[in-house]
Design an enzyme around this catalytic site. Sequence first.
Site, PDB file in Angstrom:
ATOM      1  N   GLY A  28       0.799  -1.226   0.000  1.00  0.00           N
ATOM      2  CA  GLY A  28       0.000   0.000   0.000  1.00  0.00           C
ATOM      3  C   GLY A  28       0.829   1.273   0.000  1.00  0.00           C
ATOM      4  O   GLY A  28       2.025   1.254  -0.287  1.00  0.00           O
ATOM      5  N   HIS A  34       4.376   1.695  -7.660  1.00  0.00           N
ATOM      6  CA  HIS A  34       3.264   0.744  -7.633  1.00  0.00           C
ATOM      7  C   HIS A  34       2.412   0.893  -8.897  1.00  0.00           C
ATOM      8  O   HIS A  34       1.966  -0.101  -9.486  1.00  0.00           O
ATOM      9  CB  HIS A  34       2.358   0.991  -6.428  1.00  0.00           C
ATOM     10  CG  HIS A  34       3.038   0.838  -5.098  1.00  0.00           C
ATOM     11  ND1 HIS A  34       3.429   1.918  -4.344  1.00  0.00           N
ATOM     12  CD2 HIS A  34       3.385  -0.262  -4.392  1.00  0.00           C
ATOM     13  CE1 HIS A  34       3.979   1.477  -3.221  1.00  0.00           C
ATOM     14  NE2 HIS A  34       3.980   0.170  -3.230  1.00  0.00           N
ATOM     15  N   GLY A 145       8.897  -5.064  -8.379  1.00  0.00           N
ATOM     16  CA  GLY A 145       9.755  -3.955  -8.782  1.00  0.00           C
ATOM     17  C   GLY A 145      11.231  -4.286  -8.613  1.00  0.00           C
ATOM     18  O   GLY A 145      11.633  -4.895  -7.615  1.00  0.00           O
ATOM     19  N   ASP A 148      13.372  -3.501  -5.354  1.00  0.00           N
ATOM     20  CA  ASP A 148      13.687  -4.476  -4.309  1.00  0.00           C
ATOM     21  C   ASP A 148      14.388  -5.671  -4.959  1.00  0.00           C
ATOM     22  O   ASP A 148      13.819  -6.763  -5.083  1.00  0.00           O
ATOM     23  CB  ASP A 148      12.402  -4.888  -3.580  1.00  0.00           C
ATOM     24  CG  ASP A 148      11.782  -3.704  -2.865  1.00  0.00           C
ATOM     25  OD1 ASP A 148      12.274  -3.356  -1.782  1.00  0.00           O
ATOM     26  OD2 ASP A 148      10.839  -3.094  -3.399  1.00  0.00           O
ATOM     27  N   VAL A 174      11.127   3.214 -10.572  1.00  0.00           N
ATOM     28  CA  VAL A 174      10.651   4.568 -10.884  1.00  0.00           C
ATOM     29  C   VAL A 174      11.324   5.524  -9.902  1.00  0.00           C
ATOM     30  O   VAL A 174      11.369   5.258  -8.696  1.00  0.00           O
ATOM     31  CB  VAL A 174       9.114   4.653 -10.767  1.00  0.00           C
ATOM     32  CG1 VAL A 174       8.631   6.067 -11.060  1.00  0.00           C
ATOM     33  CG2 VAL A 174       8.459   3.657 -11.725  1.00  0.00           C
ATOM     34  N   LEU A 182      11.499   6.046  -5.803  1.00  0.00           N
ATOM     35  CA  LEU A 182      10.249   6.219  -5.062  1.00  0.00           C
ATOM     36  C   LEU A 182      10.109   5.085  -4.053  1.00  0.00           C
ATOM     37  O   LEU A 182      10.437   3.937  -4.343  1.00  0.00           O
ATOM     38  CB  LEU A 182       9.056   6.212  -6.018  1.00  0.00           C
ATOM     39  CG  LEU A 182       8.996   7.349  -7.032  1.00  0.00           C
ATOM     40  CD1 LEU A 182       7.664   7.303  -7.772  1.00  0.00           C
ATOM     41  CD2 LEU A 182       9.174   8.697  -6.380  1.00  0.00           C
TER      42      LEU A 182
HETATM   43  P1  AMP Z   1       5.798  -2.392  -1.407  1.00  0.00           P
HETATM   44  O1  AMP Z   1       4.403  -1.857  -1.314  1.00  0.00           O
HETATM   45  O2  AMP Z   1       6.845  -1.430  -0.945  1.00  0.00           O
HETATM   46  O3  AMP Z   1       5.946  -3.781  -0.819  1.00  0.00           O
HETATM   47  O4  AMP Z   1       6.086  -2.556  -2.953  1.00  0.00           O
HETATM   48  C1  AMP Z   1       5.224  -3.298  -3.777  1.00  0.00           C
HETATM   49  C2  AMP Z   1       5.923  -3.554  -5.072  1.00  0.00           C
HETATM   50  O5  AMP Z   1       6.238  -2.296  -5.681  1.00  0.00           O
HETATM   51  C3  AMP Z   1       7.245  -4.317  -4.900  1.00  0.00           C
HETATM   52  O6  AMP Z   1       7.360  -5.289  -5.934  1.00  0.00           O
HETATM   53  C4  AMP Z   1       8.272  -3.233  -5.047  1.00  0.00           C
HETATM   54  O7  AMP Z   1       9.513  -3.695  -5.542  1.00  0.00           O
HETATM   55  C5  AMP Z   1       7.598  -2.305  -6.051  1.00  0.00           C
HETATM   56  N1  AMP Z   1       8.174  -0.956  -5.966  1.00  0.00           N
HETATM   57  C6  AMP Z   1       8.383  -0.227  -4.841  1.00  0.00           C
HETATM   58  N2  AMP Z   1       8.986   0.946  -5.152  1.00  0.00           N
HETATM   59  C7  AMP Z   1       9.174   0.936  -6.497  1.00  0.00           C
HETATM   60  C8  AMP Z   1       9.745   1.866  -7.426  1.00  0.00           C
HETATM   61  N3  AMP Z   1      10.272   3.025  -7.038  1.00  0.00           N
HETATM   62  N4  AMP Z   1       9.771   1.528  -8.730  1.00  0.00           N
HETATM   63  C9  AMP Z   1       9.247   0.335  -9.150  1.00  0.00           C
HETATM   64  N5  AMP Z   1       8.685  -0.566  -8.328  1.00  0.00           N
HETATM   65  C10 AMP Z   1       8.649  -0.275  -7.013  1.00  0.00           C
END
Ligand code: AMP
Length: 284
Positions: A28, A34, A145, A148, A174, A182
């Site tokens: 979230g 995202h 993403g 990570d 991104v 981000l």
């Molecule tokens: P999170 O909500 O932080 O667990 O992220 C959900 C998904 O979004 C994960 O697969 C992350 O790697 C991806 N994600 C988080 N930040 C970025 C970003 N800046 N660019 C691309 N994907 C991202």
Amino acid sequence: MRTIRTVPELRAHLTRVEGRVGLVPTMGAFHAGHESLIGAARADTDHVVVSLFVNPAQFNDPRDLEAYPRDERADASIAQELGADVLFAPAPETVYPDGFATTVRVAGLSDVLEGAQRGPGHFAGVCTVVAKLFNMVRPDVAYFGQKDAQQVAVLRRMVEDLDFPLALEVCPTVREPDGLALSSRNVRLSPGERAKAAGLPQALRVAAEGGVEAGLAVLREYGIEPEYLALVDPDTFEAPGPLAVVAATVGTTRLIDNVLIERAATPERRGADPKGAVSVLPTP
Ligand code: AMP
């Protein structure tokens, strides 16, 4: 878009859908990172499920879990605008009911860098919840993403080892105009900390061209003490390799980032630059 909170409701819904199912697992607090994943799922698949679950099992620091930004209403409206079909937002007791006792753990990869810093439970928490989501949603494609990068490597291993019948799609990181990746955690940075955080992508680029010591010098200029800065293999996360990775706490906010370096290997390019040309790609 439907918001679904229970597994029976999700199952009943998914038995009625046709075509390829895309899953975007998230915690979230949506930002453009995202959004790019949801957009990719929308473009590639017929039915898009976005999961929203702040997974307690992957947090090593209870204060970090407590302070994690949450805004389901805003997330739901973004997911809907981007064309998601389902927002799956289960309660913690739905994911981890009484008596829950199973852990999925990828040995080795889970113990270095992020795994070493955040403890062995971090990637086990990630793998366990993602394995459950895969079983609940049974997606054809799951989107993650590159931000990570170690999580991607761990999940690739898990998918291969446990024969999950799906494809992993990895979307580029991104970034803000100044290069900062981000992250949902960026909202916690004060203006001064935000300026300092721009040192992370700079250090990665410099490390890519001049080695780890040069990258560490950039971090010192920004007053950042990293947990690690390393050049590693993107599959094993062992040094040496073409993936520059960094983790650091800025103020009280822990940030991670990475960039992939492409080293020119052709004789022509080597002839043009005896040291071997190095270019830093936006992360794939
Ligand atoms: P999170 O909500 O932080 O667990 O992220 C959900 C998904 O979004 C994960 O697969 C992350 O790697 C991806 N994600 C988080 N930040 C970025 C970003 N800046 N660019 C691309 N994907 C991202």
